[in-house]
Design a protein around this motif. Structure first.
Motif, mmCIF file in Angstrom:
data_model
loop_
_atom_site.group_PDB
_atom_site.id
_atom_site.type_symbol
_atom_site.label_atom_id
_atom_site.label_comp_id
_atom_site.label_asym_id
_atom_site.label_seq_id
_atom_site.Cartn_x
_atom_site.Cartn_y
_atom_site.Cartn_z
ATOM 1 N N TYR A 12 -3.615 -9.494 -4.500
ATOM 2 C CA TYR A 12 -2.827 -10.501 -5.225
ATOM 3 C C TYR A 12 -3.150 -11.818 -4.508
ATOM 4 O O TYR A 12 -4.274 -12.291 -4.591
ATOM 5 C CB TYR A 12 -1.344 -10.162 -5.190
ATOM 6 C CG TYR A 12 -1.012 -8.838 -5.869
ATOM 7 C CD1 TYR A 12 -1.055 -8.722 -7.250
ATOM 8 C CD2 TYR A 12 -0.670 -7.719 -5.120
ATOM 9 C CE1 TYR A 12 -0.760 -7.521 -7.879
ATOM 10 C CE2 TYR A 12 -0.369 -6.514 -5.740
ATOM 11 C CZ TYR A 12 -0.414 -6.415 -7.117
ATOM 12 O OH TYR A 12 -0.124 -5.234 -7.725
ATOM 13 N N VAL A 16 -4.001 -6.049 -0.743
ATOM 14 C CA VAL A 16 -2.910 -5.085 -0.483
ATOM 15 C C VAL A 16 -3.387 -3.630 -0.518
ATOM 16 O O VAL A 16 -2.721 -2.749 0.016
ATOM 17 C CB VAL A 16 -1.718 -5.277 -1.447
ATOM 18 C CG1 VAL A 16 -1.105 -6.663 -1.266
ATOM 19 C CG2 VAL A 16 -2.110 -5.039 -2.892
ATOM 20 N N GLY A 37 6.357 -1.577 0.165
ATOM 21 C CA GLY A 37 5.305 -2.556 0.413
ATOM 22 C C GLY A 37 3.966 -1.961 0.815
ATOM 23 O O GLY A 37 3.002 -2.689 1.044
ATOM 24 N N GLY A 39 1.946 -0.301 -1.032
ATOM 25 C CA GLY A 39 0.957 -0.377 -2.113
ATOM 26 C C GLY A 39 1.054 0.739 -3.141
ATOM 27 O O GLY A 39 0.178 0.870 -4.007
ATOM 28 N N LYS A 40 2.138 1.522 -3.094
ATOM 29 C CA LYS A 40 2.281 2.668 -4.011
ATOM 30 C C LYS A 40 2.279 2.240 -5.475
ATOM 31 O O LYS A 40 1.546 2.794 -6.295
ATOM 32 C CB LYS A 40 3.597 3.423 -3.717
ATOM 33 C CG LYS A 40 3.725 3.918 -2.292
ATOM 34 C CD LYS A 40 5.046 4.643 -2.067
ATOM 35 C CE LYS A 40 6.297 3.793 -2.267
ATOM 36 N NZ LYS A 40 6.396 2.651 -1.335
ATOM 37 N N SER A 41 3.126 1.255 -5.817
ATOM 38 C CA SER A 41 3.207 0.822 -7.217
ATOM 39 C C SER A 41 1.890 0.216 -7.673
ATOM 40 O O SER A 41 1.460 0.422 -8.808
ATOM 41 C CB SER A 41 4.330 -0.203 -7.408
ATOM 42 O OG SER A 41 5.579 0.415 -7.188
ATOM 43 N N THR A 42 1.252 -0.539 -6.788
ATOM 44 C CA THR A 42 -0.035 -1.143 -7.138
ATOM 45 C C THR A 42 -1.051 -0.052 -7.462
ATOM 46 O O THR A 42 -1.738 -0.117 -8.486
ATOM 47 C CB THR A 42 -0.544 -2.023 -5.974
ATOM 48 O OG1 THR A 42 0.455 -3.014 -5.688
ATOM 49 C CG2 THR A 42 -1.849 -2.698 -6.317
HETATM 50 P P1 ADP Z 1 5.288 -0.368 -2.939
HETATM 51 O O1 ADP Z 1 5.355 0.096 -4.350
HETATM 52 O O2 ADP Z 1 4.714 0.639 -1.992
HETATM 53 O O3 ADP Z 1 6.592 -0.890 -2.435
HETATM 54 P P2 ADP Z 1 3.677 -2.544 -4.005
HETATM 55 O O4 ADP Z 1 2.452 -1.949 -4.558
HETATM 56 O O5 ADP Z 1 4.754 -2.930 -4.949
HETATM 57 O O6 ADP Z 1 4.257 -1.583 -2.843
HETATM 58 O O7 ADP Z 1 3.310 -3.826 -3.160
HETATM 59 C C1 ADP Z 1 2.265 -3.849 -2.199
HETATM 60 C C2 ADP Z 1 2.112 -5.275 -1.683
HETATM 61 O O8 ADP Z 1 1.672 -6.104 -2.747
HETATM 62 C C3 ADP Z 1 3.426 -5.879 -1.180
HETATM 63 O O9 ADP Z 1 3.111 -6.693 -0.071
HETATM 64 C C4 ADP Z 1 3.883 -6.709 -2.351
HETATM 65 O O10 ADP Z 1 4.651 -7.808 -1.920
HETATM 66 C C5 ADP Z 1 2.577 -7.165 -2.971
HETATM 67 N N1 ADP Z 1 2.696 -7.354 -4.444
HETATM 68 C C6 ADP Z 1 3.023 -6.385 -5.335
HETATM 69 N N2 ADP Z 1 3.001 -6.866 -6.600
HETATM 70 C C7 ADP Z 1 2.644 -8.169 -6.496
HETATM 71 C C8 ADP Z 1 2.442 -9.220 -7.435
HETATM 72 N N3 ADP Z 1 2.579 -9.008 -8.756
HETATM 73 N N4 ADP Z 1 2.081 -10.440 -6.972
HETATM 74 C C9 ADP Z 1 1.917 -10.654 -5.628
HETATM 75 N N5 ADP Z 1 2.089 -9.698 -4.695
HETATM 76 C C10 ADP Z 1 2.445 -8.476 -5.102
#
Ligand code: ADP
Ligand code: MG
Length: 239
Positions: A12, A16, A37, A39-42
């Motif tokens: 992003y 990440v 944080g 990266g699971k959702s990503t």
């Molecule tokens: P998890 O699901 O494990 O909590 P995410 O995949 O949501 O982790 O996030 C991984 C990293 O990417 C975190 O540091 C988060 O702040 C960042 N992040 C996630 N989505 C976005 C976005 N749309 N824009 C900027 N940063 C993001």
């Protein structure tokens, strides 16, 4: 289900996910676990085609995830139910079947009831989301996702907005779906559910795969990162 990550990185503002490579063959349910944080959702969004990876190649069942046709046919269940609030559970499903799959109203209704029944919601079909429990609404989202006959269903912390009783109810319903012939990729913090449902576990730590393998790694971690995580994760009860 087959999952292939080849040098996957994602950024992003900053990177990440860092250069992930992994090939999984023939698993039914893959769980992605790790701290907030990590990266699971990503990773889940990339696997489901909701987000395009910055670098690398990702294939699910030999489909490139950036392919538009792949994106159209996956099922995704989010933390909060994504039902239309002004429609009954039944209509939430029939509308999508009619508009996106060309079902007649009669066919759509029969198919929607089949999946509402599968999720034990047959008697709630004519209620709107606000008039059912959070667990029932979430099961309605799952019924809708399944009714579209996706090859793979993605679930991102489907119970994190629910209390422990409703969490148990939704996770039990998901566990019953294990053998319906779909692949599942899910994120959950309920470790005994992960141990019961998943046949493969990926532990993400700061955007890297710190450990992966059969769910037995949860009881017997070989990395310090997973050992620390397992010691800290709350022991939410399931079964
Ligand atoms: P998890 O699901 O494990 O909590 P995410 O995949 O949501 O982790 O996030 C991984 C990293 O990417 C975190 O540091 C988060 O702040 C960042 N992040 C996630 N989505 C976005 C976005 N749309 N824009 C900027 N940063 C993001
Ligand atoms: Mg997340």
């Amino acid at each position: 289900m087959k999952v292939e990550l080849e040098r996957l990185s994602h950024s992003y503002d900053v990177e990440v996910l860092h250069d992930l490579s992994l090939t999984l063959n023939d698993y039914k349910a893959v769980a992605i676990i790790g701290m907030s944080g990590s990266g699971k959702s990503t990773l889940l969004r990339i696997l489901s085609g909701l987000e395009r990876p910055s670098a690398g190649t990702v294939r699910v069942n030999n489909h490139d995830v950036t392919n538009a046709e792949y994106r159209k046919q996956v099922g995704f269940v989010f933390q909060h139910h994504s039902l239309f609030p002004h429609l009954t559970l039944l209509r939430n499903i029939t509308l999508v079947l009619e508009k996106t799959r060309g079902y007649t109203p009669e066919e759509a209704s029969a198919r929607a009831m089949e999946f509402l029944d599968l999720l034990h919601l047959g008697d709630q079909a004519h209620k709107r989301p606000r008039n059912v429990s959070g667990g029932q609404a979430q099961r309605g989202s799952i019924a809708r996702a399944l009714s579209l006959d996706p090859e793979v269903v993605f679930l991102d912390e489907p119970t994190s907005a629910l209390d422990p009783i409703l969490t148990f109810e939704v996770l039990s319903a998901i566990t019953e779906l294990r053998n319906i012939g779909k692949g599942f990729v899910l994120v959950s913090h309920v470790m005994n559910f992960v141990a019961a449902f998943a046949d493969y576990v990926i532990y993400l730590h700061q955007g890297r795969i710190a450990e992966h393998g059969a769910p037995t790694i949860l009881d017997n971690p070989s990395s310090r990162e997973l050992r620390d995580f397992m010691a800290r994760v709350p022991d939410l009860s399931f079964r």
